[in-house]
Scaffold this active site. Structure first.
Site, PDB file in Angstrom:
ATOM      1  N   GLU A 343       0.801  -1.235   0.000  1.00  0.00           N
ATOM      2  CA  GLU A 343       0.000   0.000   0.000  1.00  0.00           C
ATOM      3  C   GLU A 343       0.832   1.282   0.000  1.00  0.00           C
ATOM      4  O   GLU A 343       0.529   2.209   0.748  1.00  0.00           O
ATOM      5  CB  GLU A 343      -0.938   0.020   1.219  1.00  0.00           C
TER       6      GLU A 343
HETATM    7  C1  TNX Z   1      -4.443  -4.048   4.883  1.00  0.00           C
HETATM    8  S1  TNX Z   1      -2.693  -6.364   4.432  1.00  0.00           S
HETATM    9  C2  TNX Z   1      -3.156  -3.793   5.312  1.00  0.00           C
HETATM   10  C3  TNX Z   1      -2.919  -3.378   6.702  1.00  0.00           C
HETATM   11  C4  TNX Z   1      -4.193  -3.167   7.451  1.00  0.00           C
HETATM   12  C5  TNX Z   1      -5.169  -4.262   7.119  1.00  0.00           C
HETATM   13  C6  TNX Z   1      -6.439  -4.173   7.889  1.00  0.00           C
HETATM   14  C7  TNX Z   1      -1.724  -5.305   4.216  1.00  0.00           C
HETATM   15  C8  TNX Z   1      -0.516  -5.769   3.625  1.00  0.00           C
HETATM   16  N1  TNX Z   1      -2.034  -4.044   4.558  1.00  0.00           N
HETATM   17  O1  TNX Z   1      -2.135  -2.215   6.724  1.00  0.00           O
HETATM   18  O2  TNX Z   1      -3.905  -3.167   8.820  1.00  0.00           O
HETATM   19  O3  TNX Z   1      -5.461  -4.216   5.755  1.00  0.00           O
HETATM   20  O4  TNX Z   1      -7.255  -5.276   7.646  1.00  0.00           O
END
Ligand code: TNX
Length: 531
Positions: A343
């Site tokens: 992300e």
């Molecule tokens: C996605 S999974 C994220 C996390 C969040 C999560 C909450 C991922 C690699 N990144 O930063 O905590 O969703 O469900």
């Protein structure tokens, strides 16, 4: 009349036969994860205070495994069984051996042979013997009883995957060393052998880095909701690692880069690559274009994701990354370093790729294997790296087609921070509601069709902590779903069935209760059938 009484007698025999027989029928034992093969011989081994655990002489690592059995069985029995080293198999008791005339499928494999007098645990080494101990501990009745009957027969076992993981996010909310140790204990009962610690995120930096002390001191000083946060000193981290090692659990530390990095940017402004403050929607950039005074960001206690980024073109950034990865590698005996990589929405795509390529070199230079979330599939990764699938088939497929290994953590199946259903108070629901059967009913090889099956090395269940603050919360979201995931990772899909798992899990209710686990009493499980 005759006919009727015969039917009645037969029924009585069947009922009686079923209940008294089930205690001595090894195939009826509620073992999770389900072993590869179980054969019953219908008799009983009686465990008591004077049962001795023998260890084949010369295998000192088996002594601590035998000790684990004694202390785990003690939780149920209250016995303090003696341990002795012997040169050859005893006639009675429990015997741990590492025979050199047997072939094993992998280091996790083991066998347990139970006769009326003797339990023999055989394995290629201490890891397999430890797995056997977890199986044997499930054969010891957990309810207080006069007779601790272990049914006779043979169990031969070996897992589907060598990577059976759990992840705990200690960044959004901080959890104490004691909490992490308890989580290690609880997951190891179900043969989970990797604990990935998500040590840094926008809201908190949880590991002492001596060359950049402000990361933990300032970056670790709060958490989601504005609490005190916290961090592990290097000594505390090493203590966690050693504790995990004694349960054959490898710690995988994650430093999330180049996004999810606000806690570092708040500690050292020179790292800031242009970060969009979520509430205000404005871009905060330190050192804009031609110098200027470095400006750290504010600490962040909300739960938005994807808005912070490291600054690519500054030399400080890679000095920082090198120092962090070096210190982390020095205090981590396990072979893996997780660099996050998820992300990074405000990092330019070409910068992102360059970042990951350079992280990969840094991790390798420190003698470690790089793991990253699926997004790293966009970079020039190779067969030595591991990508962790969570949500996007395309990125994961890019990683697998470049030869990378894949860990399966599909959010819709194994994200332990997803609510069980719409009434669950804790948790999020952006991916799915994840009831116990949802976490159980999927095949890691078929979930994402484009992935090459031979690249898939395991399954891992992440527990993100935006909404959870203490150990009870951890247990409520993790249990019993993590038990379902433990079986998904251990037992091949073709050998599993929901009905069988449901029946076995129902019998683990009293076990979880005795262990003080604050588990979710899912309506999908037939808990009332607990005998
Ligand atoms: C996605 S999974 C994220 C996390 C969040 C999560 C909450 C991922 C690699 N990144 O930063 O905590 O969703 O469900």
């Amino acid at each position: 009349m005759v006919k009727y009484s015969c039917v009645a007698t037969c029924c009585a025999m069947l009922v009686f036969g079923c209940c008294s027989g089930s205690k001595t029928d090894l195939t009826e034992a509620a073992l999770i994860p389900k072993p590869l093969s179980v054969e019953a011989s219908g008799e009983a081994f009686l465990l008591n205070e004077s049962t001795i655990a023998y260890v084949e002489a010369g295998h000192t690592d088996l002594v601590s495994v035998a000790q684990r059995f004694v202390s785990q069985a003690n939780l149920a029995t209250g016995f303090t069984n003696e341990i002795q080293a012997v040169d050859e198999a005893p006639e009675s008791g429990i015997y741990f051996e590492i025979p050199d005339n047997r072939r094993w499928m992998n280091e996790d494999a083991y066998s347990i042979t139970v006769t009326k007098e003797l339990i023999t645990i055989s394995a290629p080494g201490a890891v397999g013997a430890f797995n056997a101990v977890q199986t044997l501990a499930q054969l010891v009745p957990f309810e207080k009883t006069d007779e601790y009957i272990i049914p006779t027969g043979v169990i031969g076992d070996s897992p589907l995957f060598g990577w059976r993981g759990a992840m705990l996010d200690v960044a959004r909310h901080f959890f104490s060393v004691e909490d992490v140790k308890r989580y290690i204990d609880l997951i190891s009962y179900y043969k989970i052998n990797k604990l990935h610690l998500h040590l840094t995120d926008d809201q908190g930096w949880r590991i002492e880095i001596r060359s950049w002390p402000n990361l933990a001191l300032h970056g670790g000083s709060t958490e989601v909701g504005g609490g005190d946060g916290g961090y592990y000193t290097q000594e505390q981290y090493k203590d966690i690692v050693a504790y995990a090692q004694s349960r054959f659990v490898t710690i995988i530390p994650e430093i999330d880069l180049p996004g999810h990095i606000n806690s570092a940017l708040a500690s050292y402004g020179e790292l800031n690559g242009g970060t969009i403050v979520p509430e205000e929607g404005r871009v905060v950039m330190s050192n804009p274009v031609l110098g200027g005074k470095a400006k750290p960001t504010e600490l962040y206690t909300g739960i938005e994701v994807g808005w912070s980024t490291l600054r690519l073109e500054k030399p400080e950034t890679f000095r920082f990354v090198e120092d962090v990865i070096r210190e982390l590698s020095e205090m981590t005996p396990g072979p893996y370093i997780h660099i996050g990589g998820d992300e990074a929405h405000v990092t330019k795509k070409e910068d992102y790729i360059e970042f990951i390529n350079r992280f990969s070199d840094i991790v390798k230079a420190n003698g470690k294997i790089m793991i990253g979330w699926e997004e790293i599939g966009q970079a020039s990764i190779d067969g030595e790296s591991i990508a962790q699938y969570w949500n996007n088939d395309e990125y994961a497929t890019m990683a697998s087609s470049k030869g990378a290994k894949i860990i399966m953590s599909p959010a819709k199946k194994v994200y332990l921070d997803m609510k069980y259903d719409s009434t669950t108070e804790l948790g999020l629901n952006w991916a799915n509601y994840v009831e116990v059967d949802t976490a159980y009913l999927w095949d890691p090889f078929k979930y994402a069709y484009e992935l090459e099956p031979e690249r898939i090395v395991g399954v891992e269940a992440p527990l993100w902590s935006e909404t959870i603050e203490n150990m009870n919360d951890i247990e409520f979201l993790a249990f019993p779903r993590i038990i379902a995931v433990a079986e998904v990772a251990w037992t091949p899909f073709e050998s599993r069935s929901w009905d069988s798992f449901n029946r076995r899990l129902a019998k683990h209710g009293s076990r979880m209760q005795s262990l003080g686990i604050d588990y979710y009493k899912s309506p999908r499980i037939s808990w009332s059938e607990i005998k």
